[in-house]
Design a protein around this motif. Structure first.
Motif, PDB file in Angstrom:
ATOM      1  N   THR A  81     140.115  18.744 -12.609  1.00 10.16           N
ATOM      2  CA  THR A  81     140.778  19.955 -12.120  1.00 10.16           C
ATOM      3  C   THR A  81     140.755  20.047 -10.603  1.00 10.16           C
ATOM      4  N   THR A  82     139.589  19.723 -10.022  1.00  5.81           N
ATOM      5  CA  THR A  82     139.393  19.844  -8.580  1.00  5.81           C
ATOM      6  C   THR A  82     138.850  18.541  -8.019  1.00  5.81           C
ATOM      7  N   ALA A 148     143.406  17.840  -8.707  1.00  8.62           N
ATOM      8  CA  ALA A 148     142.361  16.918  -9.167  1.00  8.62           C
ATOM      9  C   ALA A 148     142.305  15.635  -8.349  1.00  8.62           C
ATOM     10  N   PRO A 214     141.676  16.410 -17.132  1.00  7.57           N
ATOM     11  CA  PRO A 214     140.652  17.242 -17.798  1.00  7.57           C
ATOM     12  C   PRO A 214     140.130  16.580 -19.059  1.00  7.57           C
TER      13      PRO A 214
END
Length: 227
Positions: A81-82, A148, A214
């Motif tokens: 996600t990040t 991401a 994810p």
């Protein structure tokens, strides 16, 4: 080069000994350099990549500048996600005309006047570099983080040589240095080059990147299609 991999990680490394490059050895000579990279999935499930680049025993302008080691280590991580990045470049064991100096993002800083016999006779570091047309600084990292995906580029130590100024300033440079230093350092200088060129060399350049999707959540599909 060597490489290995397991279920959770992969690594690779390479090294290179002294050899001729695209520039004359009298202008820039490097004894050895190498790199390594490792990619893993950590305990939190993040995809983590780390890369290291190291250059050893650099001589610039016939040894007027000696650089012990330039090391760049960069990391990039993604949890799906990040993305995030880290790491930096460092330079150690540097001398200019025999005087110890440090180099950072702001440039060259003298560690103090030489304590040896030549102490009061050696000119300032800045005057030597100016006469030789040389500037040095650790480059700031360049980051690209979007969602991401994460990437960090480290250009390491940037050495810029103005060949026109080096040619023009040779006589001034020789006059500035004491005979002992002049004989040791300037005997290897290349033939003056009148070319109107500026050369920039990046020591310790690397880039590292990571991108993940994810994690699969099986519980989200529980009961789907049941009657």
């Amino acid at each position: 080069m060597s490489a290995s991999s397991t279920k959770q990680s992969g690594t690779a490394s390479s090294s290179y000994g002294a050899g001729s490059g695209v520039l004359p050895d009298a202008l820039v000579a490097v004894k050895s350099f190498g790199s390594s990279v490792e990619s893993t999935v950590d305990n939190q499930g993040e995809a983590v990549a780390q890369a290291t680049s190291a250059v050893h025993d650099i001589a610039v302008v016939g040894g007027l500048i000696d650089i012990g080691t330039v090391t760049s280590t960069g990391t990039a991580a993604s949890d799906g996600t990040t993305g995030a990045v880290g790491g930096a470049s460092t330079v150690s064991d540097v001398t200019v005309a025999g005087q110890p100096v440090t180099i950072d993002a702001k440039g060259v800083h003298a560690d103090g006047q030489s304590a040896g016999l030549l102490g009061p006779l050696v000119p300032s570091v800045n005057s030597v570099l100016k006469a030789a047309g040389i500037s040095m600084a650790v480059a700031a990292p360049t980051d690209t983080v979007k969602g991401a995906s994460a990437k960090r580029v480290l250009q390491g130590l940037q050495v810029t040589i103005d060949l026109a100024q080096l040619d023009h300033g040779l006589s001034q440079l020789q006059a500035m240095l004491p005979a002992q230093v002049r004989q040791q350092l300037l005997s290897q200088l290349p033939v003056p080059t009148p070319d109107q060129q500026t050369v920039q060399i990046d020591f310790g350049w690397l880039y590292v990147t990571s991108n993940a999707t994810p994690a699969f959540n099986a519980s989200a599909f529980s009961g789907v299609g049941s009657t």
